[in-house]
Design a protein around this motif. Sequence first.
Motif, short mmCIF file in Angstrom:
data_model
loop_
_atom_site.label_atom_id
_atom_site.label_comp_id
_atom_site.label_asym_id
_atom_site.label_seq_id
_atom_site.Cartn_x
_atom_site.Cartn_y
_atom_site.Cartn_z
N ILE A 14 0.85 -1.20 0.00
CA ILE A 14 0.00 0.00 0.00
C ILE A 14 0.88 1.25 0.00
O ILE A 14 0.64 2.20 -0.76
CB ILE A 14 -0.96 0.00 1.21
N ASN A 15 1.93 1.24 0.82
CA ASN A 15 2.84 2.39 0.87
C ASN A 15 3.53 2.60 -0.48
O ASN A 15 3.67 3.73 -0.95
CB ASN A 15 3.87 2.21 1.98
N GLY A 16 3.97 1.51 -1.10
CA GLY A 16 4.62 1.61 -2.40
C GLY A 16 3.67 2.13 -3.47
O GLY A 16 4.04 2.98 -4.30
N LEU A 17 2.44 1.64 -3.47
CA LEU A 17 1.45 2.10 -4.45
C LEU A 17 1.10 3.57 -4.23
O LEU A 17 0.86 4.31 -5.19
CB LEU A 17 0.19 1.23 -4.38
N SER A 18 1.10 3.99 -2.99
CA SER A 18 0.83 5.40 -2.69
C SER A 18 1.93 6.30 -3.24
O SER A 18 1.65 7.40 -3.75
CB SER A 18 0.69 5.61 -1.18
N ARG A 19 3.17 5.84 -3.15
CA ARG A 19 4.28 6.63 -3.73
C ARG A 19 4.16 6.70 -5.26
O ARG A 19 4.40 7.75 -5.86
CB ARG A 19 5.62 6.03 -3.32
N ILE A 20 3.78 5.60 -5.88
CA ILE A 20 3.59 5.59 -7.33
C ILE A 20 2.45 6.54 -7.71
O ILE A 20 2.54 7.28 -8.68
CB ILE A 20 3.31 4.16 -7.85
N ARG A 21 1.40 6.53 -6.91
CA ARG A 21 0.25 7.41 -7.16
C ARG A 21 0.69 8.87 -7.13
O ARG A 21 0.30 9.68 -7.97
CB ARG A 21 -0.84 7.15 -6.13
N GLN A 22 1.51 9.22 -6.14
CA GLN A 22 2.01 10.59 -6.05
C GLN A 22 2.85 10.96 -7.27
O GLN A 22 2.79 12.10 -7.74
CB GLN A 22 2.83 10.76 -4.77
N LEU A 40 4.28 0.45 -13.86
CA LEU A 40 3.02 0.01 -13.24
C LEU A 40 2.55 -1.32 -13.83
O LEU A 40 2.16 -2.22 -13.09
CB LEU A 40 1.95 1.09 -13.41
N ARG A 41 2.61 -1.45 -15.14
CA ARG A 41 2.20 -2.71 -15.78
C ARG A 41 3.07 -3.87 -15.32
O ARG A 41 2.56 -4.97 -15.07
CB ARG A 41 2.23 -2.56 -17.30
N ILE A 42 4.35 -3.64 -15.19
CA ILE A 42 5.26 -4.71 -14.74
C ILE A 42 4.94 -5.09 -13.30
O ILE A 42 4.84 -6.28 -12.96
CB ILE A 42 6.73 -4.25 -14.88
N ALA A 43 4.77 -4.10 -12.43
CA ALA A 43 4.46 -4.37 -11.03
C ALA A 43 3.10 -5.04 -10.87
O ALA A 43 2.94 -5.93 -10.04
CB ALA A 43 4.50 -3.07 -10.23
N ALA A 44 2.14 -4.63 -11.66
CA ALA A 44 0.77 -5.15 -11.54
C ALA A 44 0.69 -6.64 -11.85
O ALA A 44 -0.20 -7.33 -11.34
CB ALA A 44 -0.17 -4.37 -12.46
N ALA A 106 -8.66 -7.33 -10.75
CA ALA A 106 -9.30 -6.36 -11.64
C ALA A 106 -8.35 -5.19 -11.91
O ALA A 106 -8.24 -4.73 -13.06
CB ALA A 106 -10.61 -5.84 -11.02
N ALA A 107 -7.65 -4.73 -10.89
CA ALA A 107 -6.69 -3.64 -11.08
C ALA A 107 -5.55 -4.08 -11.99
O ALA A 107 -5.09 -3.31 -12.84
CB ALA A 107 -6.15 -3.17 -9.72
N CYS A 150 -4.85 -0.52 -3.97
CA CYS A 150 -4.68 -0.22 -2.54
C CYS A 150 -5.86 -0.75 -1.72
O CYS A 150 -5.67 -1.31 -0.64
CB CYS A 150 -4.54 1.29 -2.33
N ALA A 151 -7.06 -0.58 -2.25
CA ALA A 151 -8.24 -1.11 -1.56
C ALA A 151 -8.17 -2.63 -1.46
O ALA A 151 -8.55 -3.22 -0.44
CB ALA A 151 -9.52 -0.67 -2.28
N GLY A 152 -7.68 -3.28 -2.50
CA GLY A 152 -7.53 -4.73 -2.48
C GLY A 152 -6.53 -5.17 -1.42
O GLY A 152 -6.79 -6.10 -0.65
N TYR A 153 -5.39 -4.50 -1.38
CA TYR A 153 -4.39 -4.83 -0.36
C TYR A 153 -4.91 -4.54 1.04
O TYR A 153 -4.65 -5.28 1.98
CB TYR A 153 -3.08 -4.08 -0.60
N ALA A 154 -5.66 -3.45 1.20
CA ALA A 154 -6.21 -3.11 2.51
C ALA A 154 -7.20 -4.18 2.97
O ALA A 154 -7.21 -4.56 4.15
CB ALA A 154 -6.89 -1.74 2.47
#
Length: 190
Positions: A14-22, A40-44, A106-107, A150-154
């Motif tokens: 979640i923290n990593g995805l938040s940094r990417i979002r920023q 993002l595609r590679i990480a996803a 889905a994400a 992030c919602a999925g991880y949460a």
Amino acid sequence: MTTRELAALCESRINGLSRIRQAFEHSDAPEHVEGLLDDLRIAAAEWDTAVGRPPDGDPVALRVGARTVRDGVPGFGAVADALESYASALESGQARHGAGLAQLRAARQRAAGLTVAGDADADADADADVGPGRTEAASSAATAVLDVACAGYAACQDAYEAARDAEEALYAALSYVRVRPSGHRSDLRV
């Protein structure tokens, strides 16, 4: 991995995805956004594999065990209650984990189709200059995908934490039970 480690992994993701979002929110250069989309595609591709295992346990078997303890061993009501609570938390956690995993999948699928240039099949000239509108739309789409991930991880994190907390409560209830060395049923003390 233990449930504690899986919950920590979810928090880290979640923290990593938040940094990417920023990064998406603060970038307006098409080349930079396209680079972020590639990352993002590679990480996803691996979002759902790390947390693919739901909280372990069988809620039905735990409820049967709770009933057996409650009916068969006088004075063990606290243990039976803890078993029931653990079964409920586990059942709820497994359902939340399933929902979180579905969000991550889905994400992942949505991330695979993200691009600044748009859909190459829909564009007559895919090599045309990319305007700021497309860059902004791609960034917005990416942040929406990141929000779902992030919602999925949460949800997965909540599931792991609920199961862990209920398991700890069960162990706490069991810590009051002492067995003499012979182990006979009549030797159980509360």
